[in-house]
Enzyme design. Structure first.
Site, short mmCIF file in Angstrom:
data_model
loop_
_atom_site.label_atom_id
_atom_site.label_comp_id
_atom_site.label_asym_id
_atom_site.label_seq_id
_atom_site.Cartn_x
_atom_site.Cartn_y
_atom_site.Cartn_z
CG ASP A 40 -16.47 22.17 44.84
OD1 ASP A 40 -16.44 20.93 44.78
OD2 ASP A 40 -15.34 22.46 44.46
CD GLU A 297 -22.54 18.53 42.13
OE1 GLU A 297 -21.83 17.85 41.94
OE2 GLU A 297 -23.66 18.25 42.87
O1 TRH Z 1 -17.85 27.00 39.15
P1 TRH Z 1 -18.73 25.04 38.52
O2 TRH Z 1 -17.16 24.56 37.24
O3 TRH Z 1 -17.86 23.98 39.96
C1 TRH Z 1 -17.69 22.93 39.75
C2 TRH Z 1 -16.08 23.01 40.03
O4 TRH Z 1 -15.16 23.51 39.58
C3 TRH Z 1 -15.87 21.55 41.25
O5 TRH Z 1 -15.09 21.80 42.27
C4 TRH Z 1 -16.37 20.63 40.63
O6 TRH Z 1 -16.86 19.31 41.49
C5 TRH Z 1 -18.47 21.05 39.91
O7 TRH Z 1 -18.10 22.02 39.22
C6 TRH Z 1 -18.21 19.77 38.86
O8 TRH Z 1 -19.66 25.53 38.28
P2 TRH Z 1 -21.37 24.70 39.58
O9 TRH Z 1 -21.36 23.77 40.07
O10 TRH Z 1 -21.86 25.10 38.05
O11 TRH Z 1 -21.31 25.77 40.16
C7 TRH Z 1 -21.72 27.40 39.53
C8 TRH Z 1 -22.04 27.88 40.74
O12 TRH Z 1 -22.46 29.64 40.46
C9 TRH Z 1 -23.76 27.63 40.29
O13 TRH Z 1 -23.74 27.93 42.11
C10 TRH Z 1 -24.23 29.14 40.32
C11 TRH Z 1 -23.11 30.28 40.72
N1 TRH Z 1 -23.32 30.72 39.45
C12 TRH Z 1 -23.87 32.85 40.49
O14 TRH Z 1 -24.55 32.36 41.55
N2 TRH Z 1 -23.83 33.60 39.41
C13 TRH Z 1 -23.11 33.56 38.51
O15 TRH Z 1 -23.90 35.26 38.04
C14 TRH Z 1 -22.65 32.31 37.48
C15 TRH Z 1 -22.70 32.57 36.69
C16 TRH Z 1 -22.42 31.39 38.18
#
Ligand code: TRH
Length: 400
Positions: A40, A297
């Protein structure tokens, strides 16, 4: 021309903190309630930065969980009510009724993922002479119906306000997905050897090693996969950013944890635990690998721009509502692959999401085809246009 934030009695305007954005530009408030994990705030933070840096908007991001935010942007201090980072004003959203220290209404109001705006804020929007452009930014779905609902207005039941649904998507007629203007240039200039030295502390593996990144939720299929990689005929280097899958990797290697800096080897598999890095550095992990496991996402979108084969661990929803979304994404991504390769990819994605057992050889025998398709798909997706650009274009048509 639109004015900046409406100055209601007692308001200080967006200029309370210097973001570097020229005064008089479009003011935008993004409200973000963090449900869990990082997606989010991950999407909102990326959108906020892009609107500020590429469109010169004065962006204020109002978010209820500064700790999750801090992980993506260490410059954010969870103890501060109001601060600024990367040209964006950040406010701590203390309670659903809280609308910032001073009530200031922007030209554009983005309510992310159906989070409800504070009632006091909505009533002030209705009192504003020029009504703000009010957008509900929805979650990404690749399903076909999305194009039909994208940009549909929804009149407010009490006020003379319209809320417009803005749907990200992977196909024409949707809002697209976020892509910064400089992203491809950054990817093309990526220094692979330097990355391995800095991030992993070793030289890049020699040709012949398959490099895999693993960003995933807990997943019962991980053990089978780790066993297959251990028994692989060729070396596998597995990069695991600290997170929800780390415990399972630790258990596989008989270790107490798999924290940043840990290395482990068994058979053909060598695994490296990485620290969680600030969001702009995340892409380089995807560029460094030959295949990426991503989730949720935002990382799912980044994997597509990385032009590398990837496997998506979708966010689970009640009633298995996520399964049609998984297949809708596959329909885009696997389109044009020869039938055999397409079936392998589908089997593997399904297995990684709970239906079946993953078969690494079955997937990776198609490596060349998957690589070609990953590049082709990124081109197709780019044709839908970048979400921030699409959003800004729509706003322009509304603010006349
Ligand atoms: O963290 P997520 O699983 O996020 C979500 C939430 O669960 C949310 O509620 C749900 O609705 C949505 O998924 C579908 O996965 P996502 O979206 O990939 O977000 C992870 C973020 O973390 C992304 O912006 C990349 C970031 N990230 C970093 O900035 N540094 C890192 O080292 C890593 C591994 C990820």
């Amino acid at each position: 021309m639109p004015s900046s934030s409406e100055q209601l009695p007692g308001a200080s305007g967006h200029a309370g903190l210097d973001t570097g954005a020229p005064a008089g530009n479009i003011a935008c408030d993004i409200f973000c309630a963090v449900i869990d994990n990082f997606g989010d705030i991950g999407v909102c933070w990326r959108l906020a930065r892009q609107l500020a840096s590429e469109n010169d908007w004065q962006v204020r991001l109002v978010v209820d969980d500064l700790k999750a935010f801090h992980a993506l942007c260490p410059a954010v201090d969870p103890a501060l009510d109001r601060q600024s980072a990367a040209g964006v004003v950040i406010e701590h959203w203390h309670a659903p009724s809280h609308a910032g220290d001073t009530l200031q209404i922007a030209d554009v109001v983005i309510e992310a993922f159906g989070c409800e705006l504070p009632a006091v804020y909505v009533s002030a929007m209705a009192r504003r002479e020029q009504k703000p452009v009010w957008l509900n930014l929805e979650y990404l779905s690749a399903e076909d119906w999305v194009a039909d609902f994208h940009l549909r207005p929804s009149p407010h039941p009490r006020y003379a306000l319209n809320k417009t649904f803005f749907f990200p998507g992977l196909g024409p007629g949707t809002g697209g997905v976020l892509k910064e203007r400089a992203l491809d240039a950054g990817r093309e200039a990526f220094d692979r050897d330097g990355w391995w030295h800095t991030r992993v502390g070793i030289a890049a593996p020699p040709p012949g090693t398959t490099v895999i990144s693993m960003f995933a939720y807990e997943n019962p299929a991980i053990d089978t996969l780790l066993e297959q990689w251990r028994d692989s005929a060729t070396p596998i280097a597995l990069l695991v950013p600290e997170g929800r899958i780390s415990g399972a990797v630790a258990r596989f290697f008989g270790l107490p944890d798999f924290l940043a800096g840990t290395k482990a080897k068994t058979g053909s598999l060598e695994a490296y635990a990485l620290g969680f890095v600030e969001q702009p550095l995340f892409d380089s992990l995807l560029w460094a690998a030959d295949l990426n496991f991503v989730r949720g996402e935002d990382s799912f979108v980044r994997a597509q721009w990385a032009r590398k084969p990837f496997v998506w661990h979708i966010y689970r929803q009640g009633d298995d509502a996520h399964l049609p979304k998984l297949d809708a994404a596959l329909a885009h991504y696997a389109n044009g692959l020869p039938a055999g390769a397409r079936a392998s990819l589908e089997r593997f994605w399904h297995a990684w999401n709970g239906a079946g057992t993953p078969d690494w050889e079955d997937l990776w025998q198609n490596r060349a085809l998957l690589e070609r398709r990953a590049a082709g798909w990124a081109e197709e997706l780019a044709d839908v246009g970048d979400l921030a650009g699409n959003l800004a274009e729509f706003v322009k048509t509304q603010l006349k």
